[in-house]
Motif scaffolding. Structure first.
Motif, mmCIF file in Angstrom:
data_model
loop_
_atom_site.group_PDB
_atom_site.id
_atom_site.type_symbol
_atom_site.label_atom_id
_atom_site.label_comp_id
_atom_site.label_asym_id
_atom_site.label_seq_id
_atom_site.Cartn_x
_atom_site.Cartn_y
_atom_site.Cartn_z
ATOM 1 N N ARG A 6 -5.298 2.727 3.832
ATOM 2 C CA ARG A 6 -4.448 1.945 3.230
ATOM 3 C C ARG A 6 -4.846 2.459 2.006
ATOM 4 O O ARG A 6 -3.753 1.839 1.360
ATOM 5 N N SER A 10 -2.034 3.281 -1.293
ATOM 6 C CA SER A 10 -1.322 1.799 -2.230
ATOM 7 C C SER A 10 -2.084 3.005 -3.475
ATOM 8 O O SER A 10 -2.201 3.107 -4.266
ATOM 9 N N LEU B 199 0.124 -7.840 -0.210
ATOM 10 C CA LEU B 199 0.222 -6.683 0.965
ATOM 11 C C LEU B 199 1.502 -6.293 1.180
ATOM 12 O O LEU B 199 1.882 -5.030 0.236
ATOM 13 N N GLN B 200 2.777 -7.365 1.097
ATOM 14 C CA GLN B 200 3.776 -6.663 1.373
ATOM 15 C C GLN B 200 4.658 -6.575 0.115
ATOM 16 O O GLN B 200 5.306 -5.193 0.409
ATOM 17 N N ARG B 203 3.387 -3.094 -1.327
ATOM 18 C CA ARG B 203 3.849 -1.992 -0.010
ATOM 19 C C ARG B 203 5.315 -1.505 -0.553
ATOM 20 O O ARG B 203 5.123 -0.735 -0.618
ATOM 21 N N LYS B 204 5.974 -2.838 -0.552
ATOM 22 C CA LYS B 204 7.719 -2.921 -1.069
ATOM 23 C C LYS B 204 7.514 -1.754 -2.197
ATOM 24 O O LYS B 204 8.191 -1.187 -1.821
ATOM 25 N N ASP B 206 5.856 -0.145 -3.646
ATOM 26 C CA ASP B 206 5.499 1.520 -3.792
ATOM 27 C C ASP B 206 6.732 2.528 -2.685
ATOM 28 O O ASP B 206 7.135 2.989 -3.202
ATOM 29 N N GLU B 207 6.710 2.340 -2.204
ATOM 30 C CA GLU B 207 8.022 2.147 -1.217
ATOM 31 C C GLU B 207 9.569 2.499 -2.573
ATOM 32 O O GLU B 207 10.260 3.078 -1.609
ATOM 33 N N TYR B 239 -4.903 -7.632 -4.464
ATOM 34 C CA TYR B 239 -5.035 -6.837 -3.449
ATOM 35 C C TYR B 239 -5.816 -6.241 -2.346
ATOM 36 O O TYR B 239 -5.661 -5.999 -1.455
ATOM 37 N N LEU B 243 -6.643 -7.077 1.403
ATOM 38 C CA LEU B 243 -6.548 -5.434 1.946
ATOM 39 C C LEU B 243 -7.494 -5.385 2.969
ATOM 40 O O LEU B 243 -8.329 -5.468 3.953
#
Ligand code: FES
Lengths: 226, 249
Positions: A6, A10, B199-200, B203-204, B206-207, B239, B243
């Motif tokens: 993970r 990232s 975290l969320q 992640r968003k 990066d997406e 971050y 994690l």
């Protein structure tokens, strides 16, 4: 395992990897410099140092393996980030300008590539000794690093490439130091200026230290002692 | 004053755009940049041409709707929003390139208007507090040290305009995400969801295809809300910590 996947998956995780491996490599660059500067203390000192390193092959190879791992991770991860960064700006600006971009920041990738090609040559030259016949029968035997370095740098092309590569390395570090601290989140507003200036000063001290050796050889301050 | 404009024109997201030359004539030096474009559009419409589409709303520097990259700098040569940029910053006869905010995550809708909802989606991924907090508390019922309150306020000044993304050589949204994360991480109400939030949101981010900060600090230089890059430092700290807790502990 889950954590590592993970983390490395990232954006921030990759930045951390580049920063941490960069930090290790900077430590190595400083250690290597201290080793180099012993050449000014005469052949006995630096040759003994070389012989000592070779007398402990176990630890030497552990360190080497770790450094190679960091080196490869640093480069591969940077390439991954750079590819993603290019993709993130699908369409370039017709007019590009910048408020902050300095040469050191612009040349992080290019400079890194110059340093990479140099490292390959440098290892072939002084570590594997495949580029120079004379390195196989040095005046004071196998660990006569003193004579080897001087013979090597007497070639202006070798010395020139060395100086150029060190220049790019120092450029790389002059942005790299504060970049590492920023990425690891330890930089605050208060220490930002001193960290930036201190990082640049350290980078250029490293330049002076490394370049002192080929310059001393080219100006005949350092000569082979038969 | 008269200006030579080089404006990005693009019919829609699918079509290829291009730079088109325009002459903007008789522009008062006290006009804002957007008013200059209004005048240009009137002149275009008088000639029966399509006006240039651009984003704007409050025109008071509050909402963050106005965008534009002007001569390569997001929001142009002063560290304000484009609506607060005045033509006196330019010279008579100057050539000005006007382009949309460029990022893969900000597709062009038309001409200079881009779709910045990627930022909304990041915000929706965790940039809020789930619990209903009711109406305002009595003063001092929750104690917040002055230093933390200042830091939260500084970060909360973000108006989500996207200039950080537009100016970043890597089209990274880390100043924006860093501001949101820092805002809540500095306050007691933000603590319960602090880990999940970072975290969320990352992640968003990066997406959505934003790039990665490589510490150029262009974002900080153009930010109209003066968000400092130390918020990215906070993001970089929070971050990995979150994690570790999420996947190891
Ligand atoms: S139009 Fe609202 S900030 Fe410019």
């Amino acid at each position: 395992m889950n954590f590592l996947a993970r983390f490395y998956g990232s954006s921030i995780g990759k930045k951390w990897i580049v920063a941490l491996t960069g930090l290790v490599l900077v430590g190595y660059v400083i250690g290597h410099l201290i080793g180099n500067l012993q050449i000014f203390a005469g052949p006995d000192k630096i040759n003994a140092y070389a012989a000592f390193l070779h007398s402990i092959p176990g630890p030497l190879w552990v360190v080497r393996a770790f450094l190679i791992l960091c080196f490869v991770l640093h480069i591969v991860t940077t390439i991954k980030l750079a590819v993603a960064n290019r993709a993130a700006r699908a369409q370039r600006y017709a007019y590009s300008a910048s408020t902050e971009l300095k040469p050191a920041k612009k040349t992080m990738l290019l400079g890194g590539l110059v340093v990479l090609s140099f490292v390959i040559f440098h290892l072939a030259h002084f570590t594997a000794r495949v580029t120079d016949e004379r390195f196989h029968h040095l005046p004071k035997g196998e660990y006569d690093v003193h004579s080897m370095v001087i013979l090597g740098f007497q070639n202006p092309l070798v010395a020139g490439f060395y100086i150029l590569a060190i220049f790019f390395l120092s450029m790389h570090l002059s942005h790299g130091f504060q970049s590492v601290l920023q990425t690891l989140g330890v930089q605050s507003e208060k220490v930002r200026r001193p960290v930036t200036i201190g990082g640049q000063a350290l980078a250029w001290l490293i330049f002076v230290g490394y370049v002192a050796v080929p310059v001393a050889v080219l100006t005949r301050q350092l000569q082979v002692i038969p | 004053m008269n200006l030579k404009l080089k404006v990005w024109r693009q019919k829609n997201a699918q079509s290829e755009g291009k730079i088109v030359d325009y002459e903007a004539q008789n522009i008062p030096a006290d006009a804002s940049f957007l008013e200059m474009l209004d005048i240009l559009n009137e002149q275009l419409q008088a000639k029966g041409e399509e006006p240039v589409v651009f984003d704007h709303d409050c025109r008071e520097g509050i909402c963050g709707a106005c965008s534009l990259t002007i001569n390569g700098i997001a929001h142009g040569p002063s560290a304000t929003t484009t609506c607060q940029l005045y033509m006196r910053h330019f010279k008579d006869g100057q050539t000005i390139f006007i382009e949309p905010f460029r990022a893969r995550a900000f597709p062009v809708v038309r001409d200079l208007m881009v779709n910045r909802s990627a930022l909304d989606r990041i915000q929706r991924a965790g940039g809020f507090i789930t619990a209903r907090v009711g109406s305002a508390q009595d003063a001092n019922s929750i104690l917040v040290p002055k230093k933390d309150a200042d830091r939260a306020m500084e970060a909360a000044a973000c108006i989500q305009c996207g200039a950080c993304v537009a100016s970043c050589p890597n089209a990274s949204a880390m100043l924006f995400v860093g501001a949101k994360v820092t805002h809540f991480a500095s306050l007691p109400q933000g603590q319960p969801e602090r880990q999940q939030r970072v975290l969320q949101m990352v992640r968003k981010m990066d997406e959505e295809g934003f790039g990665n900060c490589s510490n150029h600090y262009e974002c900080e230089a153009v930010c109209p809300a003066n968000i400092p890059i130390s918020v990215i430092g906070q993001l970089n700290r929070d971050y990995p910590a979150a994690l570790v807790k999420d996947s190891v502990v």
